[in-house]
Scaffold this active site. Structure first.
Site, PDB file in Angstrom:
ATOM      1  N   HIS A  29     -31.555  61.408 -29.916  1.00 57.85           N
ATOM      2  CA  HIS A  29     -30.407  60.504 -29.819  1.00 57.85           C
ATOM      3  C   HIS A  29     -30.047  59.935 -31.191  1.00 57.85           C
ATOM      4  CE1 HIS A  29     -28.251  57.335 -27.133  1.00 57.85           C
ATOM      5  NE2 HIS A  29     -27.676  57.393 -28.324  1.00 57.85           N
TER       6      HIS A  29
ATOM      7  N   ASN B  19     -19.792  61.276 -29.774  1.00 55.09           N
ATOM      8  CA  ASN B  19     -18.702  60.324 -30.030  1.00 55.09           C
ATOM      9  C   ASN B  19     -18.191  60.389 -31.460  1.00 55.09           C
ATOM     10  OD1 ASN B  19     -21.119  59.214 -30.932  1.00 55.09           O
ATOM     11  ND2 ASN B  19     -20.479  57.112 -30.540  1.00 55.09           N
TER      12      ASN B  19
ATOM     13  N   HIS C 147     -31.803  55.194 -24.300  1.00 51.21           N
ATOM     14  CA  HIS C 147     -32.211  53.856 -24.784  1.00 51.21           C
ATOM     15  C   HIS C 147     -32.419  52.817 -23.677  1.00 51.21           C
ATOM     16  CE1 HIS C 147     -27.905  53.521 -24.360  1.00 51.21           C
ATOM     17  NE2 HIS C 147     -27.622  54.068 -25.517  1.00 51.21           N
TER      18      HIS C 147
ATOM     19  N   ASP D   7     -31.476  56.307 -31.605  1.00 48.08           N
ATOM     20  CA  ASP D   7     -30.087  55.846 -31.517  1.00 48.08           C
ATOM     21  C   ASP D   7     -29.573  55.439 -32.897  1.00 48.08           C
ATOM     22  OD1 ASP D   7     -27.605  55.221 -30.543  1.00 48.08           O
ATOM     23  OD2 ASP D   7     -28.234  53.409 -29.471  1.00 48.08           O
TER      24      ASP D   7
ATOM     25  N   PHE E 107     -21.357  47.789 -32.871  1.00 48.15           N
ATOM     26  CA  PHE E 107     -22.722  47.863 -32.359  1.00 48.15           C
ATOM     27  C   PHE E 107     -23.473  48.994 -33.042  1.00 48.15           C
ATOM     28  CE2 PHE E 107     -20.250  45.906 -28.990  1.00 48.15           C
ATOM     29  CZ  PHE E 107     -21.085  44.896 -28.538  1.00 48.15           C
TER      30      PHE E 107
END
Lengths: 427, 311
Positions: free
Chosen positions: A62, A96, A234, A307, A325
């Protein structure tokens, strides 16, 4: 013939259970074997791993590499360098990007860019829906053929349960896991940090733990109906960990990952309004941190994933509520795992290696994460006691949004081998 | 590290007491007109308001001028793109003009805390989002003390949209440090349960009668529709259950005082009869605002003067 002999390290291979002082021989990009008296004809390169651990290459399932579209924050090349410096030999970028990786063309672009510029393996994750808009399904089958290893609408979770159900069914046809960033966007709307005593004290709007929990619950029920392989990204809340354990007990193909920061920090650790502590899911209560840690110990959680979410300094240097974020995490993951899990005796070192290797490897079915003879020669060499201090200004990532700047760790990556080549050494 | 005033939470009781004591010297005596002082002559403060405000800004301006300082007011419109960058830039630009303090109001919680990390000039927080409004709590304490000897043991009911109120947070911190009993009251959707642990001496209730029962002080909060991102309660039910009316006052102590940070919404959170009653000290609050802000300015700017003298 190109050979690399990694000598005298503590070889740890969760896939076989091997844990002994031995040598690892690599030939032509493949593991030739590991043992004490390997028949070595001619060694072109030698690495003395005395006092170090020699493990299968770490897999981070990730990350955000920001390319295409946000190259000012990170590129496939810079992200791969940060990964190598963190001991990772394989990374999975989320879709994304701009454009969103929702079709084979974008997947191929990422794969090709990675082949040319990345110093570690890159296995893209495709979108679940077109544009990650939550409506029409993306071209999942063709993305699979182009090299995508899983699907996810990370960051923009599929709110429509019917769409999610169809995605799970369709992904099952290709044996692809469905990874969900679990967040009910209605419950979390406008929130900037975990909803709790700290958000109330600071006057910041909260992201309640239940916004994660209701989606984990929904997805587990859908996974049972569809028979899909379902993975919680996550995971951060106590109830979500409990539900994953429950799903596993029922024999469902459900797995979960935890990030280093959710193991290391709670909402109370944030210096007031420091946006390097702002991410999704947010840093939760100490009770949630404890539950995630216990999930790692018990096996409810299968993998550690960073992440890694680079953002340029200018975007993080704003009023807290306007900051994006996410934090970077590739270079500090191993240090945190050692500090929070291994050094305090919560898990054995072998279990930690598993969380970085066979754990994610099994979920993604990418044939990596082992030192078995014939496997691709991805090797992570690390120390469990060497002290070092993380200086984010020297990060190989393009961004420096980390809460772990200036933190001293005991143990960390020493060298990273990808396809038989040493691609990074601790400076 | 510049010594501004970012919040009440980080202050000690003696620090607060010193400001409250000093502010008495700045209260007007009877009908006497206020004579301008020259305690801060030659000093300059900038009022930087990113959020509409008439009374707080004016109050700070008057406070600065009464102390002989120059006050410049800027009403800034936060731009919609890359606000923070321009916020840091705006503040750096202002700082380069060497004001002695920047008085700042901003719609984002923590905006002054974030800026203070990058700025040498002390910042006085005139309200940050839904976080703190320290000078409001100081002037409220001054107003309560004008009627009594001490805050210790007083029962203070704070009623309304607690969740979104910076006035409530600053008052809770201040009153708690001085040993008051604080009852927070509002509909549950505006009254997060975690507030109970924000400071000692805090209890919560959704029942207005219970909150007012035996109260020495009733603080009404403005219903802040602009801070609500959703309908947390049916608007037309608010006054019925959480609006202060004359009959409520019977439940409180006979000498109860009614406060409101203003501007008041008559008929929404407070009836006209209460607002204009003998129990209302709303205008005293406004008056005390100037005195308290003078004490704050003197403390912040005075501290800097001493620092410079050492060079």
């Amino acid at each position: 013939m190109a050979t690399l002999l990694i000598k005298n390290g503590r070889v740890m291979d969760p896939a076989s259970g091997r844990d002994e002082i031995a040598d690892v021989l690599i030939e032509d990009g493949k593991i030739r074997g590991a043992g004490k008296d390997l028949a070595v004809s001619e060694v072109s390169e030698l690495f003395d791993a005395t006092g170090l651990v020699v493990a299968p290459g770490f897999i981070d399932m990730h990350v955000h590499l920001r390319e295409p579209g946000f190259e000012h924050a990170e590129t496939i090349e810079t992200g791969s360098r940060a990964a190598a410096a963190g001991g990772f030999t394989s990374i999975c970028p989320m879709p994304n990007t701009a454009p969103v990786n929702d079709n084979a063309t974008v997947t191929s672009y990422i794969v090709e860019k990675a082949r040319r510029h990345a110093i570690v393996n890159v296995f893209p994750i495709g979108a679940i829906t077109k544009g990650s808009k939550g409506d029409a399904l993306a071209e999942i089958g063709s993305m699979r053929e182009a090299g995508a290893v899983a699907i996810s609408d990370d960051g923009r979770p599929v709110m429509n349960a019917r769409v999610m159900r169809r995605a799970m069914e369709f992904a099952r046809s290709f044996g692809m896991p469905v990874i969900d960033h679990c967040e009910d966007l209605h419950l979390s709307a406008g929130g900037d940090m975990h909803e709790g005593a700290e958000s109330v004290r600071l006057g910041l709007r909260g992201i309640p733990a239940c916004s994660e929990d209701v989606m984990v619950a929904r997805d587990i029920l859908l996974a049972e109906v569809t028979g899909a392989r379902y993975h919680v990204a996550h995971i951060s809340s106590r109830h979500s960990v409990e539900m994953v354990a429950f799903a596993k007990a029922r024999g469902l193909a459900v797995s979960a990952e935890a990030t280093p920061h959710h193991l290391a920090l709670s909402d109370r650790d944030m210096p007031p309004y420091d946006s390097n502590y702002k991410m999704k899911p947010p840093l939760r209560s100490s009770c949630d941190v404890e539950a995630v840690t216990q999930g790692v110990v018990s096996g409810a959680i299968d993998a550690i994933a960073t992440d890694h979410a680079p953002h340029p300094g200018s975007e993080k240097m704003q009023e807290f509520e306007n900051c994006p974020f996410g934090i970077i995490g590739l270079e500090t993951a191993l240090g945190i795992a050692l500090e929070k899990l291994v050094h305090p005796g919560k898990i054995e070192l072998m279990r930690m290696v598993e969380l970085f290797t066979t754990g994610p490897g099994r979920i993604l079915s990418i044939g990596r994460g082992t030192l078995a003879p014939g496997a691709p020669a991805d090797v992570t060499i690390f120390s469990v006691n060497r002290e070092w201090t993380y200086d984010v200004t020297k990060s190989l990532s393009k961004s420096s949004n980390s809460p772990f700047h200036n933190k001293t760790f005991r143990g960390g990556p020493v060298a990273t081998v990808v396809g038989g080549q040493i691609v990074w050494r601790c400076p | 590290m510049p010594q501004g005033l970012l919040g009440i939470e980080g202050l000690s009781r003696p620090e607060i007491q010193a400001i409250l004591d000093r502010s008495r010297d700045f209260q007007p005596r009877g009908d006497q007109r206020f004579r301008k002082l020259d305690l801060l002559r030659g000093r300059m403060v900038v009022n930087l308001f990113f959020e509409a405000s008439t009374r707080t800004r004016t109050s700070f301006e008057i406070a600065a001028r009464r102390l002989g300082a120059d006050a410049v007011s800027i009403t800034a419109q936060a731009s919609s793109v890359s606000k923070g960058e321009s916020l840091v830039d705006t503040l750096n630009t202002l700082a380069a003009m060497h004001p002695d303090a920047i008085i700042m109001r901003h719609a984002a919680s923590g905006a002054p805390h974030f800026l203070q990390r990058y700025l040498e000039t002390p910042i006085i927080n005139a309200g940050d989002g839904t976080h703190e409004h320290p000078t409001q709590a100081l002037l409220d304490a001054r107003t309560i003390l004008d009627r009594g000897q001490t805050l210790e043991g007083l029962r203070v009911a704070i009623i309304g949209d607690i969740a979104h109120s910076r006035v409530a947070r600053s008052n809770v911190h201040l009153l708690s440090k001085f040993g008051a009993h604080i009852v927070l009251c509002g509909p549950a959707s505006l009254l997060p349960r975690e507030l109970e642990n924000i400071a000692s001496g805090v209890t919560l209730t959704t029942d207005m009668n219970e909150a007012i029962c035996g109260a020495d002080v009733i603080m009404m909060l403005r219903v802040q529709l602009e801070r609500q991102h959703e309908a947390a309660f049916p608007a037309n039910e608010y006054f019925q259950f959480y609006g202060l009316r004359l009959e409520h006052l019977q439940l409180a102590k006979p000498e109860v005082i009614v406060m409101h940070p203003g501007p008041i919404n008559r008929g929404r959170e407070i009836s006209s009869e209460v607002a204009d009653s003998q129990r209302s000290v709303i205008l005293n609050q406004v008056e005390n605002g100037i005195a308290v802000r003078m004490a704050v300015l003197e403390s912040v700017l005075g501290a800097k003067k001493n620092g410079n003298a050492a060079h």
